[in-house]
Scaffold this motif. Sequence first.
Motif, PDB file in Angstrom:
ATOM      1  N   UNK A  70       0.969  -1.275   0.026  1.00 28.69           N
ATOM      2  CA  UNK A  70       0.027   0.080  -0.028  1.00 28.69           C
ATOM      3  C   UNK A  70       0.952   1.238  -0.015  1.00 28.69           C
ATOM      4  N   UNK A  71       0.462   2.177  -0.852  1.00 27.49           N
ATOM      5  CA  UNK A  71       1.265   3.350  -1.000  1.00 27.49           C
ATOM      6  C   UNK A  71       0.524   4.631  -0.662  1.00 27.49           C
ATOM      7  N   UNK A  72       0.749   5.611  -0.223  1.00 24.08           N
ATOM      8  CA  UNK A  72       0.205   6.871   0.108  1.00 24.08           C
ATOM      9  C   UNK A  72       0.919   7.973  -0.746  1.00 24.08           C
ATOM     10  N   UNK A  73       0.104   8.634  -1.730  1.00 23.58           N
ATOM     11  CA  UNK A  73       0.606   9.785  -2.398  1.00 23.58           C
ATOM     12  C   UNK A  73       0.432  11.036  -1.584  1.00 23.58           C
ATOM     13  N   UNK A  74       1.833  11.475  -1.212  1.00 20.19           N
ATOM     14  CA  UNK A  74       2.115  12.710  -0.446  1.00 20.19           C
ATOM     15  C   UNK A  74       1.532  13.983  -0.936  1.00 20.19           C
ATOM     16  N   UNK A  75       1.187  13.943  -2.345  1.00 14.57           N
ATOM     17  CA  UNK A  75       0.649  15.205  -3.004  1.00 14.57           C
ATOM     18  C   UNK A  75      -0.961  15.020  -2.980  1.00 14.57           C
ATOM     19  N   UNK A  76      -1.504  13.901  -3.000  1.00  9.78           N
ATOM     20  CA  UNK A  76      -2.935  13.887  -3.130  1.00  9.78           C
ATOM     21  C   UNK A  76      -3.413  13.288  -1.887  1.00  9.78           C
ATOM     22  N   UNK A  77      -2.782  12.561  -1.041  1.00  7.40           N
ATOM     23  CA  UNK A  77      -2.984  12.064   0.097  1.00  7.40           C
ATOM     24  C   UNK A  77      -3.959  10.776  -0.311  1.00  7.40           C
TER      25      UNK A  77
END
Length: 239
Positions: free
Chosen positions: A217-224
């Motif tokens: 699982x990854x979380x985009x730091x730009x879009x959350x």
Amino acid sequence: MPLPKISTPTYELELPSNGETIKFRPFLVREEKLLVLALEGEDTKEISNAIKTVIKNCIISKGVKVETLPTFDIEYLFLNIRGKSVGEKVDINIICPDDGETTVPVSIDLEDIKVQKNKDHTNKIQLDDSLIMEMKYPSLDQFIKNNFDFTGSTTMDQSFELIASCISKIYNEEEVWAASDVTKKELMEFLDQMNSSQFKKIEQFFETMPKLSHEVKVKNPKTDVESTVILEGLSSFFA
């Protein structure tokens, strides 16, 4: 007085294809050098020879024929040898699926990566009412191509050659034709006779065959936005 010998630890793992337990040891420095030099040269034949030599050297169990192991066995074995040699964790950058450009660093424990099997997979392809084609899995040469081919492209002829190399036998109730008893040209001509429905069954064999796979699982730091990414094949874990 000669210098002392350095003891090398040994480990065990089960081959995903048949459950056979084999013993192995980590890379030695000389073997890691061999791999690095081969990879730097970007010569597929040299890489193939280096990987074959290293895996053979690292397998302690007798009677294991590396050349005939399925691709997913070799990937799993290579991953484990690599893990015991240079560390159990690997750090890679994953592109976030929601925007297709932002990369996120992820640390993966190599012991969590397993070969996943599809319950609908079969190696027997029913071509018509009586004729069945039995497949075998791609082996060392295809492992090299999947993970260390620097051309970046696969032609239709190469795809057909792969399929032909994976045919074990063709049979019906009266007769059996072993692939080893016929020429590559004959196998290619046999494949050319197939209709789209029959060829789709062959594609299904390759799509559902066991594969090295891991979900992160990854979380985009730009879009959350949090996304699930599935990594498949050895090359995914060293990108």
